[in-house]
Design a protein around this motif. Sequence first.
Motif, PDB file in Angstrom:
ATOM      1  N   GLY A 165       0.893  -1.251  -0.093  1.00 41.60           N
ATOM      2  CA  GLY A 165       0.099  -0.177   0.142  1.00 41.60           C
ATOM      3  C   GLY A 165       0.821   1.155  -0.221  1.00 41.60           C
ATOM      4  N   LEU A 166       1.942   1.325   0.652  1.00 43.13           N
ATOM      5  CA  LEU A 166       2.866   2.309   0.770  1.00 43.13           C
ATOM      6  C   LEU A 166       3.506   2.656  -0.671  1.00 43.13           C
ATOM      7  CD1 LEU A 166       4.596   2.068   4.295  1.00 43.13           C
ATOM      8  CD2 LEU A 166       2.891   3.584   3.485  1.00 43.13           C
ATOM      9  N   VAL A 167       3.750   1.541  -1.420  1.00 43.91           N
ATOM     10  CA  VAL A 167       4.355   1.705  -2.554  1.00 43.91           C
ATOM     11  C   VAL A 167       3.312   2.194  -3.690  1.00 43.91           C
ATOM     12  CG1 VAL A 167       5.145   0.192  -5.005  1.00 43.91           C
ATOM     13  CG2 VAL A 167       5.803  -0.600  -2.574  1.00 43.91           C
ATOM     14  N   GLU A 168       2.154   1.498  -3.488  1.00 37.50           N
ATOM     15  CA  GLU A 168       1.017   2.121  -4.397  1.00 37.50           C
ATOM     16  C   GLU A 168       0.563   3.606  -4.253  1.00 37.50           C
ATOM     17  OE1 GLU A 168      -2.661  -0.430  -6.086  1.00 37.50           O
ATOM     18  OE2 GLU A 168      -2.630  -0.185  -3.967  1.00 37.50           O
ATOM     19  N   GLN A 169       0.506   3.959  -3.010  1.00 36.24           N
ATOM     20  CA  GLN A 169       0.027   5.306  -2.575  1.00 36.24           C
ATOM     21  C   GLN A 169       0.837   6.343  -2.484  1.00 36.24           C
ATOM     22  OE1 GLN A 169      -3.193   5.969  -3.448  1.00 36.24           O
ATOM     23  NE2 GLN A 169      -3.497   3.640  -3.847  1.00 36.24           N
ATOM     24  N   LEU A 170       1.952   6.110  -1.952  1.00 38.22           N
ATOM     25  CA  LEU A 170       3.074   6.978  -1.535  1.00 38.22           C
ATOM     26  C   LEU A 170       4.304   7.009  -2.529  1.00 38.22           C
ATOM     27  CD1 LEU A 170       2.943   7.029   2.290  1.00 38.22           C
ATOM     28  CD2 LEU A 170       1.671   8.401   0.747  1.00 38.22           C
ATOM     29  N   GLY A 171       4.925   5.763  -2.504  1.00 34.16           N
ATOM     30  CA  GLY A 171       6.245   5.726  -3.593  1.00 34.16           C
ATOM     31  C   GLY A 171       5.795   6.189  -4.594  1.00 34.16           C
ATOM     32  N   ARG A 172       4.893   5.455  -5.522  1.00 32.76           N
ATOM     33  CA  ARG A 172       4.587   6.285  -6.798  1.00 32.76           C
ATOM     34  C   ARG A 172       4.273   7.760  -6.899  1.00 32.76           C
ATOM     35  NH1 ARG A 172       0.840   0.963  -8.443  1.00 32.76           N
ATOM     36  NH2 ARG A 172       2.312  -0.709  -8.321  1.00 32.76           N
ATOM     37  N   PHE A 173       3.666   8.268  -6.048  1.00 32.10           N
ATOM     38  CA  PHE A 173       2.973   9.412  -5.832  1.00 32.10           C
ATOM     39  C   PHE A 173       4.391  10.255  -5.613  1.00 32.10           C
ATOM     40  CE2 PHE A 173       2.017  13.267  -3.107  1.00 32.10           C
ATOM     41  CZ  PHE A 173       0.908  13.657  -3.746  1.00 32.10           C
ATOM     42  N   THR A 174       5.445  10.017  -5.101  1.00 26.93           N
ATOM     43  CA  THR A 174       6.475  10.894  -4.616  1.00 26.93           C
ATOM     44  C   THR A 174       7.455  10.542  -6.103  1.00 26.93           C
ATOM     45  OG1 THR A 174       6.680  10.133  -2.239  1.00 26.93           O
ATOM     46  CG2 THR A 174       8.694  10.652  -3.165  1.00 26.93           C
ATOM     47  N   ASP A 175       7.287   9.530  -6.579  1.00 21.45           N
ATOM     48  CA  ASP A 175       8.239   9.355  -7.798  1.00 21.45           C
ATOM     49  C   ASP A 175       8.037  10.358  -8.921  1.00 21.45           C
ATOM     50  OD1 ASP A 175      10.201   6.737  -8.460  1.00 21.45           O
ATOM     51  OD2 ASP A 175       9.167   7.288 -10.236  1.00 21.45           O
ATOM     52  N   VAL A 176       6.859  10.878  -8.957  1.00 24.22           N
ATOM     53  CA  VAL A 176       6.220  11.898  -9.893  1.00 24.22           C
ATOM     54  C   VAL A 176       7.197  13.082  -9.644  1.00 24.22           C
ATOM     55  CG1 VAL A 176       4.298  13.213 -11.125  1.00 24.22           C
ATOM     56  CG2 VAL A 176       4.248  10.598 -10.179  1.00 24.22           C
ATOM     57  N   HIS A 177       6.943  13.596  -8.453  1.00 21.94           N
ATOM     58  CA  HIS A 177       7.507  14.872  -8.157  1.00 21.94           C
ATOM     59  C   HIS A 177       8.884  14.991  -8.239  1.00 21.94           C
ATOM     60  CE1 HIS A 177       6.604  14.289  -3.772  1.00 21.94           C
ATOM     61  NE2 HIS A 177       8.028  14.161  -3.763  1.00 21.94           N
ATOM     62  N   LEU A 178       9.778  13.749  -7.829  1.00 25.73           N
ATOM     63  CA  LEU A 178      11.190  13.641  -7.777  1.00 25.73           C
ATOM     64  C   LEU A 178      11.711  13.912  -9.167  1.00 25.73           C
ATOM     65  CD1 LEU A 178      11.979  11.268  -4.978  1.00 25.73           C
ATOM     66  CD2 LEU A 178      12.575  13.415  -5.107  1.00 25.73           C
ATOM     67  N   SER A 179      10.740  12.738  -9.964  1.00 20.67           N
ATOM     68  CA  SER A 179      11.176  13.138 -11.460  1.00 20.67           C
ATOM     69  C   SER A 179      11.146  14.295 -12.196  1.00 20.67           C
ATOM     70  CB  SER A 179      10.300  11.949 -12.381  1.00 20.67           C
ATOM     71  OG  SER A 179      10.600  11.899 -13.668  1.00 20.67           O
ATOM     72  N   LEU A 180      10.039  14.958 -12.020  1.00 20.56           N
ATOM     73  CA  LEU A 180       9.880  16.426 -12.469  1.00 20.56           C
ATOM     74  C   LEU A 180      10.978  17.256 -11.893  1.00 20.56           C
ATOM     75  CD1 LEU A 180       6.082  16.735 -11.712  1.00 20.56           C
ATOM     76  CD2 LEU A 180       7.112  16.717 -14.035  1.00 20.56           C
ATOM     77  N   ALA A 181      11.500  17.122 -10.781  1.00 16.74           N
ATOM     78  CA  ALA A 181      12.436  17.889 -10.278  1.00 16.74           C
ATOM     79  C   ALA A 181      13.534  17.702 -11.076  1.00 16.74           C
ATOM     80  CB  ALA A 181      12.689  17.641  -8.751  1.00 16.74           C
ATOM     81  N   THR A 182      13.864  16.200 -11.276  1.00 18.28           N
ATOM     82  CA  THR A 182      15.314  16.016 -11.954  1.00 18.28           C
ATOM     83  C   THR A 182      15.216  16.378 -13.622  1.00 18.28           C
ATOM     84  OG1 THR A 182      14.461  13.799 -12.696  1.00 18.28           O
ATOM     85  CG2 THR A 182      15.668  13.869 -10.637  1.00 18.28           C
ATOM     86  N   LEU A 183      14.166  16.445 -13.950  1.00 23.00           N
ATOM     87  CA  LEU A 183      14.108  16.913 -15.356  1.00 23.00           C
ATOM     88  C   LEU A 183      14.252  18.583 -15.585  1.00 23.00           C
ATOM     89  CD1 LEU A 183      10.791  15.242 -16.607  1.00 23.00           C
ATOM     90  CD2 LEU A 183      13.036  14.856 -17.558  1.00 23.00           C
ATOM     91  N   ILE A 184      13.576  19.240 -14.463  1.00 25.82           N
ATOM     92  CA  ILE A 184      13.767  20.436 -14.613  1.00 25.82           C
ATOM     93  C   ILE A 184      15.638  20.783 -14.353  1.00 25.82           C
ATOM     94  CG2 ILE A 184      13.756  22.729 -13.183  1.00 25.82           C
ATOM     95  CD1 ILE A 184      10.824  21.711 -12.812  1.00 25.82           C
ATOM     96  N   MET A 185      15.911  20.172 -13.037  1.00 28.20           N
ATOM     97  CA  MET A 185      17.565  20.445 -12.707  1.00 28.20           C
ATOM     98  C   MET A 185      18.424  20.083 -14.008  1.00 28.20           C
ATOM     99  SD  MET A 185      16.934  22.264  -9.926  1.00 28.20           S
ATOM    100  CE  MET A 185      18.478  22.264  -8.940  1.00 28.20           C
TER     101      MET A 185
END
Length: 318
Positions: A165-185
């Motif tokens: 449940g943590l993978v599905e609801q929090l880990g994946r959610f977090t992956d999105v904003h971290l990915s966006l941040a790396t794309l920007i930076m």
Amino acid sequence: MIIDVHGHVTAPELLAKYPMPPSLGDIDGMIERKLAAGIGLTVVGSPVGFGTMTRIPGLDNYAQPADKLAAFHDWMGETVRAHAGHLLAYAYVNPFGTDAELAAAAELVRRPEFVGFIVNTSVRGRFLDDPGADGFFALAAEADVPIMLHPPAEPVGSPALTHFGLVEQLGRFTDVHLSLATLIMGGRFEHDPNLRVIAATGGGALALLADRLDLAHSPRHWAAAGKPALPRKPSSYFSQIWVDTASHSTHALRANVSVFGADHVLFGTDTPPLPHEVADLVRTVTDLDLSTQDTNDILTGNAVRLLGLTEDRLRAVA
């Protein structure tokens, strides 16, 4: 007509092969339920291609046979045509894929059934600022279509999360904003001013992290390290990011409207597979008490403009 930019369907072969929600195969039922809520068109895609978001030991979604992935996309195209006016699709591609895989994806988005790419926000622990994804972003620039950034089955750090449940609801959610941040930076948006991405799950928590992202750009205690790589603040690149409403949080939705602007928010449900009442998801937008124009843009207008959903384009599918 409301447009849902974030839905999923699955081929019967995959439903029989892997454990996954049966709703992914009930395409007629999905359309009927959405029409009752005023949602006339759903853009569907698979974030795993010929794979599954379910954790299966030994399964590698990124090692798919080319023929299976091609057959899946043929099924997707046929399904869109069979439900013309109610479905369009994203073409799945591994952003770290081979030249042949990227070329196949390029051919797909030339077909009227496919309006953009869907890629994972990270692949085997690698974010998309990695040079290994250069070929994909060159392809996306040439194709000039939006990219749906969707979290993977196994986001960064997921092996440390034993509760799925943590993978599905929090880990994946977090992956999105971290990915966006790396794309920007990493300069992806600076390098390609025409790059347009749709961030699933409301962009994760990026709207709440804009100030911290700008601090990461040029922290005072690192001033001696030299000039920052980007010529402007990271948050200024938010103009190339659209976020969907599938955060399923009114607080997050309000933050996204405030930070990204109502013109960069797209109605998206992530349904199926999520078992939400879609009428309730429409009300999360209408209950924001925005102007009529802003509400209509979130529900319909922004998707029409971003995805190029002209009448001619829709007729081409039929």
